[in-house]
Every structure is written in C-alpha cells, then in structure tokens.
Design an enzyme around this catalytic site. Structure first.
Site, PDB file in Angstrom:
ATOM      1  N   ASP A 276      -4.660  -6.738   9.269  1.00  0.00           N
ATOM      2  CA  ASP A 276      -6.060  -6.114   8.863  1.00  0.00           C
ATOM      3  C   ASP A 276      -5.937  -5.653   7.562  1.00  0.00           C
ATOM      4  O   ASP A 276      -4.967  -5.305   6.838  1.00  0.00           O
ATOM      5  CB  ASP A 276      -6.414  -5.117  10.085  1.00  0.00           C
ATOM      6  CG  ASP A 276      -5.400  -3.828   9.795  1.00  0.00           C
ATOM      7  OD1 ASP A 276      -4.213  -4.300   9.927  1.00  0.00           O
ATOM      8  OD2 ASP A 276      -5.633  -2.793  10.122  1.00  0.00           O
TER       9      ASP A 276
ATOM     10  N   GLU B 130      -3.510  -1.807  11.843  1.00  0.00           N
ATOM     11  CA  GLU B 130      -2.303  -0.966  11.053  1.00  0.00           C
ATOM     12  C   GLU B 130      -3.293   0.153  10.403  1.00  0.00           C
ATOM     13  O   GLU B 130      -2.790   1.177  10.485  1.00  0.00           O
ATOM     14  CB  GLU B 130      -1.722  -1.658  10.209  1.00  0.00           C
ATOM     15  CG  GLU B 130      -0.421  -0.743   9.827  1.00  0.00           C
ATOM     16  CD  GLU B 130      -0.852   0.055   8.546  1.00  0.00           C
ATOM     17  OE1 GLU B 130       0.174   0.967   8.100  1.00  0.00           O
ATOM     18  OE2 GLU B 130      -1.626  -0.048   7.863  1.00  0.00           O
TER      19      GLU B 130
HETATM   20 ZN   LIG Z   1      -0.947  -1.719   4.386  1.00  0.00          ZN
END
Ligand SMILES: [Zn+2]
Length: 373
Positions: free
Chosen positions: A78, A139
């Site tokens: 992401d 993340e």
């Molecule tokens: Zn990163």
C-alpha cells in the site's frame, strides 16, 4: 549486473497500479504474477478479510540454490493517499509523479528492487539461500497488515525491510514505540446567547488541554502530536462534545509512558477545571526495538553495502514499520534505506541512481560474497 532499464520500467509500472491502504488487490495480483514467473511459490493469507481489505499479505518462497540460512525480504504494497492514478515519469535524474498524487516509491522502490534482484540471481545463476518474500498490506494504517500476519509460518531469522528514506547504505536498527490517544470531551449544551453560563464548552476544555501539553519534539527520542480535533455545531449552541486524536512516540518506552501520562493528565485536568468530563483510550500501535549493530541482518546489510561501494550508516528512525512487528515476534529485522525522498507528499521522488543502487544492494545482501559489484 542489474538491468537498469528493466528496473525503472517495473518500478514505474508498479507505481502506476492503484494501491491505497486496504485497496491493494490490483497490485497484489500483478506482484503475484511476476513472482510466480520468477519461480516463487506464492500464497496469500486471510488478512484482507480480517481488516476489510481487498487483498491479504503475500508470502512468496524461492528455493535456495546455495548454502545458508533462509533470508526474508519484505516491503508493503500500500501507499498513502493520494495514491490512485499515479503517473510516474523520469525527469532528469529523478522519477516523480505529476504532482497530483504521491509517487508511491514508498514502497514500490523496495518492491521493484526485490523483483530485479531475484531476476538477476536467476539470470546469473548466483547461489543463494532460500528466500521468503513477504509483501504486506495496510502498512500505512499503523502496521495493520503485518499485525495480522502469521509470522509463525516463516522460517527466516534474518530479515530485511526495504522501507526507509535516506540514501542506500543507511540501515535502521532502532525504531520507536507509538501510542495513539483518543479522547472525547463532554461539556453541556446551552443556548449561547440566552444562557451560556449554563453551558460547558467541550471545545474550550479541549483547547485548555492542548494548551497544557508539551507537543512536537519532546526530546531526542520522543515526539508527540495532535492529529485532529473535531466538534461541530451552530454558533448559537455551546458545544457539548469534542473529539481529539493524538499520538506520542519514543525510542524509550519509559519516556513514552511519561509523555502519554502528561497528555492524558492535561485532558483530565482541563475537564475537571471546566466541570466537564473526558473519556480517554490509549492504544499501543507497535513496540519499539533496538537491534545490536553486530546482529546478523545488520552485519549482512553492512557487508553488502560496502560491497557495492556505498558508505554504511546505522541509524534510528522516528517512524514505525513492519520491522517493529517482526522484531517483536523474534525475527531479527533491519530496515534498509531506499533512496526515496519527500515521502507521503505529492513531491515524493527517487533518484534513478538510488533505485539502481537499491537493487544492487538486494543482490549483494542475498549473495553475501558469492558475487561482487
Ligand atoms: Zn513505507
């Protein structure tokens, strides 16, 4: 040794694929396809369902062709918003976006470097230990994806996360713990013109609380910030509810506890003084870690950096990454600087030279002396 044009092309292809947090499906599919072509066995876990996302974490395994304990390479799929419709282009010595989105070099630079690294290992028949390539989702949402990853299924005990700013050669061995503080201030509504003295303004309580806090840079190891204050209403009513979201981070857990306590004390003190109340919840997002510079991944990354002719610097970071989760779960992990700049902004960019060095670094880490340059 690496094919620069191929590397730049795959990097830009990955940047151009839409992939915001919990919306990584398209990028995950493409990465799975490439990794499978490269001879990896790829599985996807059920994290997508658990977090309401479109894709889970990918775990790719490549059999070893030489001696050595398995190694783990990792990136996240992401990118922060605005990360949809990225149009990467080369301008001079850099790759940039068109200025309306982030570039997504964080973390496509790591993804491209790993893919190019594996291509080079295969083309050149470079002996390498077994590889586990873990590509995480979400993340950027406080490590949500790696938090759901079943690390017990991984065999590597030496891990490299390609996910830090700074020039190639810098190795993160220390990162902070982060706590998030959510507070809801309660006052009492009243007509702001007829009888304001019967009201208690939740906004005033929140403002007083913030006024009593030490924020931003607290000390060399500790930071704190208010992210949002939300209260809405017409001007003729004393507002009875105000929500606040804040965070604190520190490399030192004791200092983090102290900072969080100071902030919550300020909230409670202000609420008491104004005759209102406050509900506070504190959540620890991830734990701090500090790896010794002679730990296996730190040493291996340093040897490899010297091998490709870049200076080595061990450093601490102010940000968390998936390495916080892995270190906590007993898999010694360092974070490698990827050469990208101005991340999380629409001015994000990466120098072509840094991207090439990053791919070389991957090859050198995996080969560890089996090859030079
Ligand atoms: Zn990163």
């Amino acid at each position: 040794m690496i094919d620069r044009d191929r590397l730049y092309a795959i990097f830009m292809e990955l940047c151009a694929i839409d992939s915001e947090p919990t919306r990584e499906r398209l990028l995950a599919d493409r990465l799975r396809e490439i990794l499978t072509e490269l001879g990896c066995t790829v599985t996807e876990d059920d994290t997508g369902e658990k977090i309401g996302g479109t894709a889970g974490n990918l775990i790719a395994r490549l059999e070893g062709t030489g001696p050595g304990e398995p190694l783990l390479l990792s990136c996240h799929m992401d990118r922060v918003v605005p990360g949809i419709g990225v149009k990467p282009r080369i301008e001079g010595e850099f790759i940039i976006s068109d200025g309306t989105t982030v570039l997504g070099a964080d973390d496509a630079a790591g993804l491209a470097a790993i893919l190019e690294g594996v291509m080079v290992l295969r083309e050149r028949n470079i002996p390498h230990p077994p590889l586990e390539i873990v590509l995480t989702v979400a993340e950027e949402l406080a490590l949500l994806g790696s938090g759901h990853l079943d690390t017990g299924r991984l065999t590597s005990r030496c891990a490299f996360f390609l996910d830090a700013g700074g020039p190639v050669g810098e190795i993160v061995v220390q990162a902070p713990e982060q706590a998030k503080i959510n507070a809801v201030f309660h006052g009492k509504s009243a007509h702001a013109g007829f009888n304001p003295e019967h009201g208690i303004s939740a906004i005033q309580i929140a403002a007083a609380a913030v006024g009593r806090m030490k924020l931003l840079r607290i000390d060399a190891e500790t930071t704190a910030n208010i992210g949002s204050i939300m209260a809405t209403g017409p001007t003729n009513i004393v507002v009875e509810r105000c929500e606040m979201q804040a965070e604190a981070r520190s490399l030192d857990p004791v200092k983090l506890r102290a900072q969080v306590a100071a902030m919550t004390d300020a909230m409670e003190g202000a609420a008491r003084e104004y005759g209102g109340s406050v509900d506070i919840s504190v959540v620890s997002c991830y734990q701090a870690y500090k790896l010794a510079e002679d730990a296996a991944p730190a040493q291996r990354a340093a040897r490899a950096a010297l091998g490709i002719g870049v200076p080595v610097r061990f450093k601490a970071t102010g940000g968390g990454s998936d390495a916080n989760i892995f270190n906590r779960r007993g898999i010694p992990s360092v974070v490698l600087s990827c050469g990208y700049e101005k991340v999380h902004t629409t001015a994000e960019r990466i120098a072509l030279k840094q991207l090439a060095l990053l791919a070389q670094w991957v090859v050198a880490i995996v080969a560890d002396g089996a090859v030079s340059g």
